[in-house]
Write a protein that holds these residues in place. Structure first.
Motif, short mmCIF file in Angstrom:
data_model
loop_
_atom_site.label_atom_id
_atom_site.label_comp_id
_atom_site.label_asym_id
_atom_site.label_seq_id
_atom_site.Cartn_x
_atom_site.Cartn_y
_atom_site.Cartn_z
N LYS A 1 9.08 -14.90 -3.92
CA LYS A 1 8.86 -13.50 -3.59
C LYS A 1 7.41 -13.11 -3.85
O LYS A 1 6.83 -13.47 -4.87
CB LYS A 1 9.79 -12.60 -4.43
CG LYS A 1 11.25 -12.68 -4.05
CD LYS A 1 11.50 -12.09 -2.67
CE LYS A 1 12.96 -12.09 -2.31
NZ LYS A 1 13.18 -11.56 -0.93
N LEU A 2 6.86 -12.36 -2.91
CA LEU A 2 5.51 -11.84 -3.07
C LEU A 2 5.50 -10.41 -3.59
O LEU A 2 4.55 -9.98 -4.23
CB LEU A 2 4.78 -11.89 -1.73
CG LEU A 2 4.57 -13.29 -1.13
CD1 LEU A 2 4.10 -13.19 0.31
CD2 LEU A 2 3.59 -14.08 -1.97
N PHE A 3 6.57 -9.68 -3.31
CA PHE A 3 6.64 -8.26 -3.70
C PHE A 3 7.97 -7.95 -4.39
O PHE A 3 8.99 -8.59 -4.13
CB PHE A 3 6.54 -7.35 -2.46
CG PHE A 3 5.22 -7.36 -1.77
CD1 PHE A 3 4.14 -6.64 -2.28
CD2 PHE A 3 5.04 -8.08 -0.59
CE1 PHE A 3 2.91 -6.64 -1.64
CE2 PHE A 3 3.81 -8.08 0.06
CZ PHE A 3 2.75 -7.36 -0.46
N ILE A 4 7.89 -6.95 -5.25
CA ILE A 4 9.10 -6.29 -5.76
C ILE A 4 9.19 -4.95 -5.05
O ILE A 4 8.23 -4.18 -5.06
CB ILE A 4 9.03 -6.08 -7.28
CG1 ILE A 4 8.91 -7.41 -8.01
CG2 ILE A 4 10.25 -5.30 -7.77
CD1 ILE A 4 8.61 -7.27 -9.49
N ARG A 5 10.30 -4.68 -4.39
CA ARG A 5 10.46 -3.43 -3.66
C ARG A 5 10.83 -2.32 -4.64
O ARG A 5 11.88 -2.35 -5.27
CB ARG A 5 11.54 -3.55 -2.58
CG ARG A 5 11.08 -4.21 -1.29
CD ARG A 5 10.84 -5.70 -1.44
NE ARG A 5 10.55 -6.34 -0.14
CZ ARG A 5 10.12 -7.58 -0.02
NH1 ARG A 5 9.93 -8.33 -1.10
NH2 ARG A 5 9.89 -8.09 1.17
N GLN A 6 9.94 -1.33 -4.79
CA GLN A 6 10.15 -0.19 -5.69
C GLN A 6 10.35 1.07 -4.86
O GLN A 6 10.04 1.11 -3.67
CB GLN A 6 8.94 -0.02 -6.62
CG GLN A 6 8.59 -1.25 -7.43
CD GLN A 6 9.45 -1.39 -8.68
OE1 GLN A 6 10.52 -0.81 -8.76
NE2 GLN A 6 8.96 -2.14 -9.65
N SER A 7 10.83 2.13 -5.52
CA SER A 7 11.05 3.39 -4.80
C SER A 7 9.74 3.97 -4.29
O SER A 7 9.69 4.61 -3.24
CB SER A 7 11.73 4.41 -5.73
OG SER A 7 10.95 4.64 -6.89
N HIS A 8 8.63 3.73 -5.00
CA HIS A 8 7.33 4.27 -4.59
C HIS A 8 6.55 3.32 -3.69
O HIS A 8 5.46 3.66 -3.22
CB HIS A 8 6.48 4.61 -5.83
CG HIS A 8 6.18 3.45 -6.71
ND1 HIS A 8 6.97 3.11 -7.78
CD2 HIS A 8 5.19 2.52 -6.67
CE1 HIS A 8 6.47 2.05 -8.38
NE2 HIS A 8 5.37 1.67 -7.72
N GLY A 9 7.10 2.12 -3.44
CA GLY A 9 6.39 1.20 -2.56
C GLY A 9 6.56 -0.25 -2.97
O GLY A 9 7.54 -0.62 -3.61
N MET A 10 5.57 -1.06 -2.58
CA MET A 10 5.63 -2.51 -2.78
C MET A 10 4.73 -2.91 -3.94
O MET A 10 3.53 -2.62 -3.93
CB MET A 10 5.19 -3.23 -1.51
CG MET A 10 5.95 -2.81 -0.26
SD MET A 10 7.60 -3.52 -0.21
CE MET A 10 7.23 -5.15 0.41
N GLU A 11 5.31 -3.58 -4.92
CA GLU A 11 4.53 -4.03 -6.08
C GLU A 11 4.48 -5.55 -6.08
O GLU A 11 5.50 -6.22 -5.94
CB GLU A 11 5.18 -3.53 -7.37
CG GLU A 11 4.40 -3.88 -8.62
CD GLU A 11 5.02 -3.27 -9.87
OE1 GLU A 11 4.94 -3.92 -10.93
OE2 GLU A 11 5.60 -2.17 -9.77
#
Length: 307
Positions: A48-58
């Protein structure tokens, strides 16, 4: 493991902007195109490159490491696109003065490219403030300079602006402004403001603040861009700085978002300077033509922006 240049571009844009929707707008493609591209890239890499958060992509830790390699790939492609059609042998020495911001956030990459293109050309670098650079150019202590051309005052100094870097509001993802598309100076004036002072940044800032009839609520004056970045990322204040010095994260790895203010803000202009009546040496002409080709050539699709 295979991946395309398009996937790298979409990944880098999403990492920088923090949201797939913003990356899609920046790239002029659909959100689904960005989403599918990142998903396929993650599947190809096996992590995984990103963690999907409520405020966007981390970015994940793997994502941060891969971003460094993505930037190297994009830089190599950019170099290939901008390779001069004919490289004439140039030798000699050139003394190039530069201000702090330009030295730290713009020049190193170009100095490496120039050294590869023209190995017999020796460029002697000096980091100085604008006043010293202007007087030194007039006294013929330096051949040319790279600085913020919007700050040059002396009419005896010839300038050539290469690009303009948009100034934006910097906030943390937790800030009340983060969910807004635009923010007014009236709103910004109510927040603790982190004022950068290096390279006359404070003088420039106060000019556009006063132009709109407001005064910043300065919580700290600092010469350190990294201090501004960390304080903003930790939600201790906001700042207005140019895209050239923007990075999505602080040294602690905390994210920084950018917002375009409602009111217009003058861009930060970067370019070359020399004494107006100076005779251009072959070395000076070589450096000037290198930068003109990269930033002022209408056939160069990357010449109008720098971020």
């Amino acid at each position: 493991m295979r991946f395309s240049l398009r996937q790298i571009k979409y990944f880098a844009a999403t990492a920088e902007l923090g949201q797939i929707s913003r990356a899609a707008v920046e790239l002029s493609v659909s959100q689904s195109a960005v989403t599918i591209s990142i998903r396929d890239l993650e599947e190809g890499l096996g992590y995984k490159l990103f963690i999907r958060q409520s405020h966007g992509m981390e970015l994940t830790d793997n994502g941060r490491h891969f971003l460094t390699r993505a930037y190297a790939i994009l830089a190599a492609v950019d170099d290939a696109r901008n390779m001069p059609q004919e490289i004439a042998p140039v030798s000699g020495e050139l003394t190039l003065a530069a201000t702090y911001t330009v030295m730290g956030y713009f020049l190193p990459d170009h100095l490496q490219r120039l050294s590869l293109l023209y190995p017999a050309l020796r460029i002697r670098m000096l980091e100085l403030d604008r006043d010293t650079i202007e007087s030194g150019l007039l006294a013929q202590n330096y051949d040319m300079a790279m600085l913020l051309t919007s700050n040059v005052r002396n009419p005896a100094i010839q300038t050539e602006t290469l690009f303009s870097s948009q100034r934006r509001l910097w906030v943390s993802p937790q800030h009340r402004f983060a969910a807004k598309r635009q923010v007014s100076f009236a709103d910004i004036a109510q927040e603790p403001f982190i004022m950068l002072t290096v390279d006359e940044a404070a003088d420039s800032a106060l000019r556009y603040w006063h132009l709109h009839g407001f005064e910043p609520n300065v919580a700290l004056n600092t010469k350190s861009i990294e201090a501004v970045r960390s304080l903003v990322a930790n939600d201790l204040g906001v700042a207005i700085l140019s895209d050239m010095v923007y990075r999505p994260w602080s040294l602690e790895g905390k994210r920084i978002e950018t917002i375009k203010p409602v009111e217009s803000i003058p861009s930060m202009n970067v370019g070359l300077a020399w004494r107006a009546d100076a005779s251009m040496s072959p070395a000076m002409n070589t450096v000037r033509q290198y930068f003109k080709q990269r930033y002022l050539d209408p056939q160069n699709p990357h010449g109008s922006s720098h971020r």
